[in-house]
Design a protein around this motif. Sequence first.
Motif, PDB file in Angstrom:
ATOM      1  N   MET A   1      -2.920   6.415  -4.336  1.00  0.00           N
ATOM      2  CA  MET A   1      -2.496   5.246  -3.592  1.00  0.00           C
ATOM      3  C   MET A   1      -3.077   5.252  -2.185  1.00  0.00           C
ATOM      4  O   MET A   1      -3.429   4.206  -1.665  1.00  0.00           O
ATOM      5  CB  MET A   1      -0.975   5.170  -3.545  1.00  0.00           C
ATOM      6  N   LEU A   2      -3.201   6.414  -1.589  1.00  0.00           N
ATOM      7  CA  LEU A   2      -3.729   6.503  -0.234  1.00  0.00           C
ATOM      8  C   LEU A   2      -5.183   6.030  -0.175  1.00  0.00           C
ATOM      9  O   LEU A   2      -5.561   5.279   0.734  1.00  0.00           O
ATOM     10  CB  LEU A   2      -3.613   7.939   0.279  1.00  0.00           C
TER      11      LEU A   2
ATOM     12  N   HIS B   1     -10.448  -5.658   3.852  1.00  0.00           N
ATOM     13  CA  HIS B   1      -9.793  -6.714   4.642  1.00  0.00           C
ATOM     14  C   HIS B   1     -10.485  -6.925   5.989  1.00  0.00           C
ATOM     15  O   HIS B   1     -10.409  -8.016   6.553  1.00  0.00           O
ATOM     16  CB  HIS B   1      -8.314  -6.391   4.871  1.00  0.00           C
TER      17      HIS B   1
ATOM     18  N   ARG C   1      -8.617  -0.904   0.680  1.00  0.00           N
ATOM     19  CA  ARG C   1      -8.124  -2.252   0.966  1.00  0.00           C
ATOM     20  C   ARG C   1      -8.274  -2.586   2.451  1.00  0.00           C
ATOM     21  O   ARG C   1      -8.686  -3.692   2.816  1.00  0.00           O
ATOM     22  CB  ARG C   1      -6.660  -2.382   0.554  1.00  0.00           C
ATOM     23  N   MET C   2      -7.958  -1.635   3.327  1.00  0.00           N
ATOM     24  CA  MET C   2      -8.094  -1.863   4.774  1.00  0.00           C
ATOM     25  C   MET C   2      -9.544  -2.136   5.150  1.00  0.00           C
ATOM     26  O   MET C   2      -9.834  -3.033   5.949  1.00  0.00           O
ATOM     27  CB  MET C   2      -7.551  -0.668   5.547  1.00  0.00           C
TER      28      MET C   2
ATOM     29  N   GLU D   1      -4.424  -6.073  -6.634  1.00  0.00           N
ATOM     30  CA  GLU D   1      -4.650  -4.654  -6.870  1.00  0.00           C
ATOM     31  C   GLU D   1      -3.551  -4.136  -7.771  1.00  0.00           C
ATOM     32  O   GLU D   1      -2.433  -4.646  -7.772  1.00  0.00           O
ATOM     33  CB  GLU D   1      -4.725  -3.860  -5.570  1.00  0.00           C
TER      34      GLU D   1
ATOM     35  N   ARG E   1      -6.636   3.959  -2.316  1.00  0.00           N
ATOM     36  CA  ARG E   1      -6.618   2.509  -2.564  1.00  0.00           C
ATOM     37  C   ARG E   1      -6.241   1.748  -1.298  1.00  0.00           C
ATOM     38  O   ARG E   1      -6.831   0.715  -0.965  1.00  0.00           O
ATOM     39  CB  ARG E   1      -5.645   2.201  -3.702  1.00  0.00           C
ATOM     40  N   LYS E   2      -5.282   2.267  -0.557  1.00  0.00           N
ATOM     41  CA  LYS E   2      -4.859   1.625   0.694  1.00  0.00           C
ATOM     42  C   LYS E   2      -5.994   1.627   1.717  1.00  0.00           C
ATOM     43  O   LYS E   2      -6.232   0.628   2.396  1.00  0.00           O
ATOM     44  CB  LYS E   2      -3.633   2.354   1.245  1.00  0.00           C
TER      45      LYS E   2
ATOM     46  N   ASP F   1      -2.105  -0.424 -10.118  1.00  0.00           N
ATOM     47  CA  ASP F   1      -2.114   1.038 -10.106  1.00  0.00           C
ATOM     48  C   ASP F   1      -2.443   1.671 -11.453  1.00  0.00           C
ATOM     49  O   ASP F   1      -2.403   2.883 -11.587  1.00  0.00           O
ATOM     50  CB  ASP F   1      -0.781   1.571  -9.581  1.00  0.00           C
TER      51      ASP F   1
END
Length: 64
Positions: free
Chosen positions: A1-2, A12, A8-9, A22, A4-5, A24
């Motif tokens: 998850m980290l 963006h 995403r940042m 998105e 993916r985050k 999981d």
Amino acid sequence: MLVRKGIRMILHAEPDIEVVAEGDDGSVAVDLVAEHRPDVVLTDIQMPRVGGLEAARRFACPPP
């Protein structure tokens, strides 16, 4: 998850890229691609339930 985050940042921050969804796991990814019909899909090879390679096959050739 980290990871993916973080991705995403980064995406963006680009003015000409829109993240539309998105998920999981690969099964969710297949459903999201069918729903949103994105131009580009970024996926991991190893995901729960349906791996990224199998998900990519399903994006290209969805079941009837």
